[in-house]
Design a protein around this motif. Structure first.
Motif, PDB file in Angstrom:
ATOM      1  N   GLU A  20       0.331  -1.404   0.111  1.00 18.13           N
ATOM      2  CA  GLU A  20      -0.219  -0.176   0.040  1.00 18.13           C
ATOM      3  C   GLU A  20       0.708   1.470   0.440  1.00 18.13           C
ATOM      4  O   GLU A  20       0.500   2.041  -0.057  1.00 18.13           O
ATOM      5  N   ASP A  21       2.084   1.079   0.278  1.00 19.19           N
ATOM      6  CA  ASP A  21       3.325   2.297   0.801  1.00 19.19           C
ATOM      7  C   ASP A  21       3.333   2.632  -1.024  1.00 19.19           C
ATOM      8  O   ASP A  21       3.958   3.435  -1.065  1.00 19.19           O
ATOM      9  N   LEU A  22       3.615   1.648  -1.870  1.00 24.52           N
ATOM     10  CA  LEU A  22       3.972   1.449  -3.237  1.00 24.52           C
ATOM     11  C   LEU A  22       3.125   2.606  -4.249  1.00 24.52           C
ATOM     12  O   LEU A  22       2.313   2.495  -4.405  1.00 24.52           O
ATOM     13  N   ASN A  23       3.675   3.586  -4.997  1.00 22.41           N
ATOM     14  CA  ASN A  23       3.267   4.900  -5.895  1.00 22.41           C
ATOM     15  C   ASN A  23       5.084   5.223  -6.612  1.00 22.41           C
ATOM     16  O   ASN A  23       5.682   5.172  -6.316  1.00 22.41           O
ATOM     17  N   ASP A  24       4.058   6.109  -7.101  1.00 19.36           N
ATOM     18  CA  ASP A  24       5.312   6.934  -7.824  1.00 19.36           C
ATOM     19  C   ASP A  24       6.328   7.536  -7.223  1.00 19.36           C
ATOM     20  O   ASP A  24       7.162   7.775  -8.165  1.00 19.36           O
ATOM     21  N   ASN A  25       5.982   7.686  -6.839  1.00 18.69           N
ATOM     22  CA  ASN A  25       6.986   8.646  -5.825  1.00 18.69           C
ATOM     23  C   ASN A  25       8.102   8.033  -4.460  1.00 18.69           C
ATOM     24  O   ASN A  25       8.612   8.112  -4.156  1.00 18.69           O
ATOM     25  N   TYR A  26       7.801   6.558  -4.458  1.00 20.85           N
ATOM     26  CA  TYR A  26       8.679   5.114  -4.552  1.00 20.85           C
ATOM     27  C   TYR A  26       9.594   5.575  -4.704  1.00 20.85           C
ATOM     28  O   TYR A  26       9.888   5.137  -5.941  1.00 20.85           O
ATOM     29  N   GLY A  27      11.166   6.110  -4.755  1.00 23.06           N
ATOM     30  CA  GLY A  27      11.958   5.762  -5.414  1.00 23.06           C
ATOM     31  C   GLY A  27      12.998   6.305  -4.461  1.00 23.06           C
ATOM     32  O   GLY A  27      13.724   6.017  -2.857  1.00 23.06           O
ATOM     33  N   LYS A  28      14.670   6.594  -5.273  1.00 17.63           N
ATOM     34  CA  LYS A  28      16.289   6.556  -4.738  1.00 17.63           C
ATOM     35  C   LYS A  28      15.484   7.688  -3.792  1.00 17.63           C
ATOM     36  O   LYS A  28      16.176   8.119  -2.961  1.00 17.63           O
ATOM     37  N   GLU A  29      14.946   8.532  -4.525  1.00 17.29           N
ATOM     38  CA  GLU A  29      14.790  10.193  -3.401  1.00 17.29           C
ATOM     39  C   GLU A  29      14.214   9.724  -2.229  1.00 17.29           C
ATOM     40  O   GLU A  29      14.287  10.420  -1.409  1.00 17.29           O
TER      41      GLU A  29
END
Length: 79
Positions: A20-29
């Motif tokens: 549920e925390d995975l979205n397009d803002n999830y990343g290296k930054e």
């Protein structure tokens, strides 16, 4: 299992993320644990799950949840 489930499971396995925390803002930054070792583990998960081999330049570009979806389209993987 659907491709999106395989995709999300890779992030769960590698980062211990909650689906549920995975979205397009999830990343290296935004993910403190995201380093080169985790990035390569994620690539290995994708290659196994989708039976593909990433080009080296694509491996370097795999820096976010959104970018991963974009890269997989290049390999004809529909999510």
């Amino acid at each position: 299992m659907e491709n999106i489930e395989k995709y999300n499971n890779a992030f769960v396995e590698v980062f211990g993320a909650k689906a549920e925390d995975l979205n397009d803002n999830y990343g290296k930054e935004t993910v403190g644990e995201w380093d080169s070792v985790h990035q390569l583990s994620l690539i290995a998960q994708f290659e196994e799950a989708f039976d593909i081999m990433f080009d080296p330049e694509d491996i370097m570009e795999m820096t976010s949840y959104a970018k991963g979806k974009e890269l997989l389209k290049k390999y004809d993987v529909e999510l």
